[in-house]
Enzyme design. Structure first.
Site, PDB file in Angstrom:
ATOM      1  N   TYR A  52      -2.390  -3.365  -0.261  1.00 36.89           N
ATOM      2  CA  TYR A  52      -3.107  -3.901  -1.420  1.00 36.89           C
ATOM      3  C   TYR A  52      -4.246  -4.825  -1.003  1.00 36.89           C
ATOM      4  CZ  TYR A  52       1.153  -2.525  -4.032  1.00 36.89           C
ATOM      5  OH  TYR A  52       2.221  -1.857  -4.577  1.00 36.89           O
ATOM      6  N   HIS A 110       6.368   1.360   3.033  1.00 34.56           N
ATOM      7  CA  HIS A 110       5.641   1.712   1.811  1.00 34.56           C
ATOM      8  C   HIS A 110       5.786   3.183   1.421  1.00 34.56           C
ATOM      9  CE1 HIS A 110       1.956   0.295  -0.739  1.00 34.56           C
ATOM     10  NE2 HIS A 110       2.814   0.987  -1.463  1.00 34.56           N
TER      11      HIS A 110
END
Length: 285
Positions: A52, A110
């Protein structure tokens, strides 16, 4: 807004708030204000990721929120491209440094594949290596709990082959219109808590007339209905927003969806993700 005070207990005894704040697509220079605002409203669970690009801002907010560190639950994610032990270990330390925290409450792999090969090649060995790094960081006290994200059953079974720690959580795309029931049941059988990201389907669900009518029946908004749905599935719900009004509204979910209506939402299938369909996880690949 009692939901903000409610928790689940992970298999290792660590408590995690049932409702959290997702921070995907909130820029690093804006995220600190967003997270501080959420904490002021009562949120205690914040989710970020190396991918992010906003760990620095999230960490700043945690440190300057005025709330004791131990009262906040901070999650981040190991970049999907990292599939070897040494790089994973370095990246875990990198997240701690970027966040400016001495521990992370939950760290996840992730994705079982790098994003440019999502649901593609065989990364079984690389995932086992990355998992071993998370286990070692967990053992060292850097991570209070560890888990995965976007892992299917076979990905989990691969990890479990040589694991000393069963993943504490699996963060998945779960919302009305995308309910992977078999995978949810499998996670429950292994005491792996599911976290539901994009519970509002990136806004795509807002246009569904059936869901609109159901929300009206309960006297709530479509986002509130969708967040409540994921909570009643037994998942942590992680709606993403930088808007304080939306944060407040998202936490006003102290109502109960009937069993019949849960079945209707569970059976929904038709969701168009619009502009977000370009992302691997939404592309249906």
């Amino acid at each position: 807004m009692t939901i903000l005070n409610e928790t689940y207990t992970l298999s290792n005894g660590v408590e995690i708030p049932r409702l959290g704040l997702g921070t995907w697509f909130i820029d690093d220079d804006r995220v600190a204000d967003a997270v501080r605002g959420a904490v002021e409203i009562g949120y205690r669970n914040v989710d970020t990721a190396q991918a992010y690009g906003n760990e620095r801002g999230v960490g700043e907010a945690v440190r300057t929120s005025g709330v004791p560190r131990d009262d906040l639950f901070v999650s981040t994610k190991l970049a999907a491209e990292i599939k070897d032990y040494d790089r994973a270990l370095a990246a875990i330390d990198g997240s701690l440094a970027t966040l400016g925290l001495d521990h992370i409450d939950l760290m996840l792999i992730h994705s079982p594949q790098p994003w440019d090969d999502f649901r593609g090649g065989d990364y079984a060995q690389g995932n086992r290596e990355a998992w071993r790094a998370l286990e070692d960081a967990h053992r060292a006290g850097k991570l209070r709990s560890i888990g995965v994200s976007n892992f299917q059953r076979h990905d989990l079974e691969n990890i479990l082959q040589g694991a000393t720690v069963v993943p504490h959580a699996n963060q998945l795309l779960v919302h009305a219109g995308n309910t992977p029931t078999d995978l949810l049941d499998y996670c429950e059988s292994k005491q792996i808590l599911v976290e539901a990201y994009s519970p509002i389907a990136h806004g795509a669900i807002l246009k569904n007339t059936e869901v609109q009518a159901m929300a009206q029946k309960y006297g709530v908004s479509v986002p509130q209905l969708c967040i409540r749905y994921t909570l009643q599935l037994g998942a942590v719900s992680l709606p993403k927003t930088a808007n304080p009004e939306h944060m407040r509204s998202n936490a006003e979910v102290d109502f109960e969806i009937s069993g019949d209506d849960m079945d209707v939402l569970r059976d929904l299938r038709d969701v168009d993700y619009g502009e977000h369909s370009v992302f691997p996880v939404y592309s249906g690949k």
